[in-house]
Design a protein around this motif. Structure first.
Motif, mmCIF file in Angstrom:
data_model
loop_
_atom_site.group_PDB
_atom_site.id
_atom_site.type_symbol
_atom_site.label_atom_id
_atom_site.label_comp_id
_atom_site.label_asym_id
_atom_site.label_seq_id
_atom_site.Cartn_x
_atom_site.Cartn_y
_atom_site.Cartn_z
ATOM 1 N N THR A 152 0.838 -1.204 0.000
ATOM 2 C CA THR A 152 0.000 0.000 0.000
ATOM 3 C C THR A 152 0.867 1.246 0.000
ATOM 4 N N ALA A 153 1.985 1.196 0.715
ATOM 5 C CA ALA A 153 2.881 2.350 0.768
ATOM 6 C C ALA A 153 3.440 2.677 -0.613
ATOM 7 N N VAL A 154 3.761 1.646 -1.396
ATOM 8 C CA VAL A 154 4.286 1.868 -2.746
ATOM 9 C C VAL A 154 3.237 2.550 -3.616
ATOM 10 N N VAL A 155 2.006 2.095 -3.528
ATOM 11 C CA VAL A 155 0.931 2.686 -4.322
ATOM 12 C C VAL A 155 0.695 4.132 -3.911
ATOM 13 N N VAL A 156 0.689 4.389 -2.608
ATOM 14 C CA VAL A 156 0.451 5.751 -2.118
ATOM 15 C C VAL A 156 1.568 6.682 -2.588
ATOM 16 N N TRP A 157 2.832 6.247 -2.449
ATOM 17 C CA TRP A 157 3.947 7.098 -2.876
ATOM 18 C C TRP A 157 3.969 7.287 -4.396
ATOM 19 N N THR A 158 3.533 6.287 -5.134
ATOM 20 C CA THR A 158 3.445 6.435 -6.591
ATOM 21 C C THR A 158 2.408 7.477 -6.960
ATOM 22 N N ILE A 159 1.266 7.463 -6.293
ATOM 23 C CA ILE A 159 0.222 8.460 -6.549
ATOM 24 C C ILE A 159 0.713 9.848 -6.174
ATOM 25 N N ILE A 160 1.411 9.950 -5.054
ATOM 26 C CA ILE A 160 1.966 11.247 -4.636
ATOM 27 C C ILE A 160 2.971 11.747 -5.673
ATOM 28 N N ALA A 161 3.785 10.854 -6.197
ATOM 29 C CA ALA A 161 4.774 11.246 -7.210
ATOM 30 C C ALA A 161 4.086 11.737 -8.476
ATOM 31 N N PHE A 162 3.012 11.070 -8.905
ATOM 32 C CA PHE A 162 2.276 11.517 -10.091
ATOM 33 C C PHE A 162 1.632 12.884 -9.863
ATOM 34 N N VAL A 163 1.074 13.088 -8.699
ATOM 35 C CA VAL A 163 0.455 14.386 -8.393
ATOM 36 C C VAL A 163 1.522 15.478 -8.372
ATOM 37 N N ALA A 164 2.670 15.190 -7.778
ATOM 38 C CA ALA A 164 3.751 16.175 -7.737
ATOM 39 C C ALA A 164 4.251 16.481 -9.148
ATOM 40 N N GLY A 165 4.366 15.465 -9.986
ATOM 41 C CA GLY A 165 4.788 15.675 -11.375
ATOM 42 C C GLY A 165 3.797 16.525 -12.141
#
Length: 118
Positions: free
Chosen positions: A2-15
């Motif tokens: 779940t942490a990987v998915v959450v950080w991936t979503i955060i990275a996409f939003v930041a991008g």
């Protein structure tokens, strides 16, 4: 997981935020036109719609070049036309020296690599 998915979503939003801020930022030499967040979002929307429209239109349009016809040239003619008199970027002696040094270092580091079985 779940942490990987959450950080991936955060990275996409930041991008996406970086792209949006970059689209709003004034460019050198650009007229003093007022650009804001709404203008950046509209540019992004038009770009996405343009990409989606191009994906659906696979036919050759007026803006797309047609495929060039193949040219039959013999290999020796091609090599003569593209010959260069300059030194090569990479010489075979450099590669063999580097590989020999690497093999010697590997043999010193791992003793059983230097021995060959008969």
């Amino acid at each position: 997981m779940t942490a990987v998915v959450v950080w991936t979503i955060i990275a996409f939003v930041a991008g996406a935020a970086v792209i949006l801020v970059a689209s709003v930022a004034p460019r050198p030499g650009e007229e003093s036109e007022q650009r804001g967040l709404r203008s950046g979002l509209e540019d992004l929307r038009h770009g996405v719609l343009h990409l989606v429209g191009r994906r659906g239109d696979r036919g050759a349009s007026a803006g797309q070049p047609t495929q060039a016809e193949p040219v039959d040239v013999r290999l020796d003619e091609f090599l003569q036309a593209t010959a260069v008199d300059e030194d090569a970027y990479l010489r075979a002696d450099d590669i063999t020296d580097t590989l020999a040094k690497a093999r010697e270092k590997a043999a010193r580091t791992v003793p059983w690599l230097g021995k060959r079985s008969a």
